[in-house]
Design a protein around this motif. Structure first.
Motif, PDB file in Angstrom:
ATOM      1  N   ASP A   1      39.266   0.674  90.333  1.00 29.48           N
ATOM      2  CA  ASP A   1      38.768   2.423  89.810  1.00 29.48           C
ATOM      3  C   ASP A   1      37.469   2.126  89.007  1.00 29.48           C
TER       4      ASP A   1
ATOM      5  N   GLU B   1      43.164   9.077  89.777  1.00 26.93           N
ATOM      6  CA  GLU B   1      44.568   8.665  88.939  1.00 26.93           C
ATOM      7  C   GLU B   1      43.366  10.042  87.280  1.00 26.93           C
TER       8      GLU B   1
ATOM      9  N   VAL C   1      47.872   6.858  87.565  1.00 19.91           N
ATOM     10  CA  VAL C   1      47.351   6.894  89.194  1.00 19.91           C
ATOM     11  C   VAL C   1      48.697   8.422  89.640  1.00 19.91           C
TER      12      VAL C   1
END
Length: 410
Positions: free
Chosen positions: A216, A261, A286
């Motif tokens: 991410d 997130e 998250v």
């Protein structure tokens, strides 16, 4: 002459002979003032230099070393003398003590000439010093001057001809100061062009990131710019440093999205002191989203039990919306029926998939009534006309079949 007068010498002419019948009248006595030397002592004259003295405006006397001196031309007793400086040594100033008076039948030797080096100040200008800070300057490594504000500064005077070197003794907090025109040799005048300029030091802005899901990405900014993309947990530092006493403000420009997130900044703003900023914390977690949908066709008074991913049992008692506890973004969900309602069959549609950045609301549970099987009739049984027990048995069978069918419908 039996006794000379003070400060004079008298001589006799025609003073001897033989009387010859008359008075002697041509004896002559002539007195003249004695002459004496005028001098004294010189001190303080620098090596290689010279001073020129005069007495009564003339009789120049050039001296090139310390010690006793005397003018070449003596002065008659009773006459005045006046010793002055005609030409000072280069870079020095000489002064005369006991330099004037009247010769009193003796040499004059108490005149004192003292030379001292000329002194000049080293001066300059300070710029760029931050408010509330101070810088220490040194002259020739020892004479110090602590400055607390911008503008003119000066050191105590030093001897002409001396070398000078202005340096930084102690830098101000969070700044670096440099000296221009700071060295040279004094040459008959004050130094006025020393320039000291201070500039703010630059410090990095950074900290630690934790909780970011591998793969991410979060995008940060400092002071509305200097974008910094982070794809892994650990330490981070912005590319552009911030000057001493400058502001910093770290914010999240773009939150991670795969999975979704939320990253939160703590210790993200302040004023830079005299050190790098390393205590900014970026904590990511998250996002979670609910899984749910709608039930239709559930008979009144009946219940159906649902499960998500084989757990989280949810009992639905009427048509309408239902919702399971939230799942982390990116998680898989699978809604199933764990217990059917009596007399009905409920079917799940759109009940599986991944959570993808939003609440799941499209799961559909449709319940329908079970079909009732047709009644089962037995073959006719011949009944003897005179057999009442057989007729009663037949009626009983029909009653049993009817009751069973009615129960199924309910």
């Amino acid at each position: 002459v039996a006794q000379q007068p003070t400060g004079q010498t008298c001589t006799v002419s025609n003073g001897s002979g033989t009387l010859a019948g008359s008075n002697v009248g041509n004896v002559a006595v002539a007195c003249a003032a004695n002459s004496y030397r005028v001098g004294g002592h010189l001190s303080g004259l620098a090596s290689g230099k010279s001073v020129v003295l005069v007495n009564n405006g003339g009789d120049d006397l050039t001296l090139s070393a310390d010690g006793a001196f005397a003018f070449a031309t003596p002065v008659a007793s009773g006459s005045p003398y006046s010793v002055t400086i005609k030409t000072d040594p280069v870079g020095e100033t000489c002064a005369v003590v006991n330099g004037s008076g009247t010769v009193q039948a003796a040499d004059v030797n108490r005149i004192s000439v003292t030379c001292t080096a000329d002194t000049y100040r080293v001066t300059g200008n300070l710029t760029g010093l931050a408010p509330g800070e101070s810088v220490e300057l040194l002259l020739n490594g020892s004479l110090n001057s602590v400055l607390t504000g911008n503008g003119f500064f000066q050191f105590p005077a030093i001897a002409d001809g001396s070398t000078y070197a202005v340096t930084i003794g102690a830098q101000p907090r969070g700044q670096t100061c440099s000296v221009a025109n700071g060295s040279g040799t004094l040459s008959g005048a004050a130094v006025t062009n020393v320039a000291v300029n201070c500039v703010n030091n630059q410090y990095t802005i950074g900290g630690q990131i934790s909780g970011l899901v591998p793969g991410d990405t979060v995008l940060l900014q400092n002071n509305g710019g200097d974008n910094l993309s982070l794809s892994a947990n650990g330490s981070f530092v912005f590319a552009t440093p911030v000057p001493f006493q400058g502001d910093y403000s770290v914010t999240v420009l773009t939150q991670p999205a795969a999975p979704s997130e939320t990253c939160t900044v703590t210790n993200g703003s302040g004023i830079v002191a005299d050190t790098n900023i390393t205590d900014i914390n970026l904590t990511c977690s998250v996002n979670t989203f609910s899984v749910g949908g709608a039930v239709s066709g559930l008979a009144a008074g009946h219940t159906v039990e649902l499960q998500n991913n084989g757990v989280n049992t949810l009992t639905v008692v009427a048509d309408g919306n239902f919702q399971f506890p939230a799942l982390a973004d990116g998680s898989a969900y699978a809604v199933s029926v764990s217990a059917q309602p009596a007399g009905q069959t409920c079917t799940v549609s759109r009940g599986t998939g991944p959570v993808s950045g939003a609440n799941v609301t499209e799961v559909a549970l449709i319940c329908v009534n079970d079909e009732v099987p047709p009644p089962i009739f037995a073959e006719p049984i011949p009944v003897p006309a005179d057999s009442r027990p057989a007729l009663a048995l037949l009626v009983l069978m029909f009653l049993i079949i009817g009751v069973t069918s009615l129960n199924r419908r309910l």
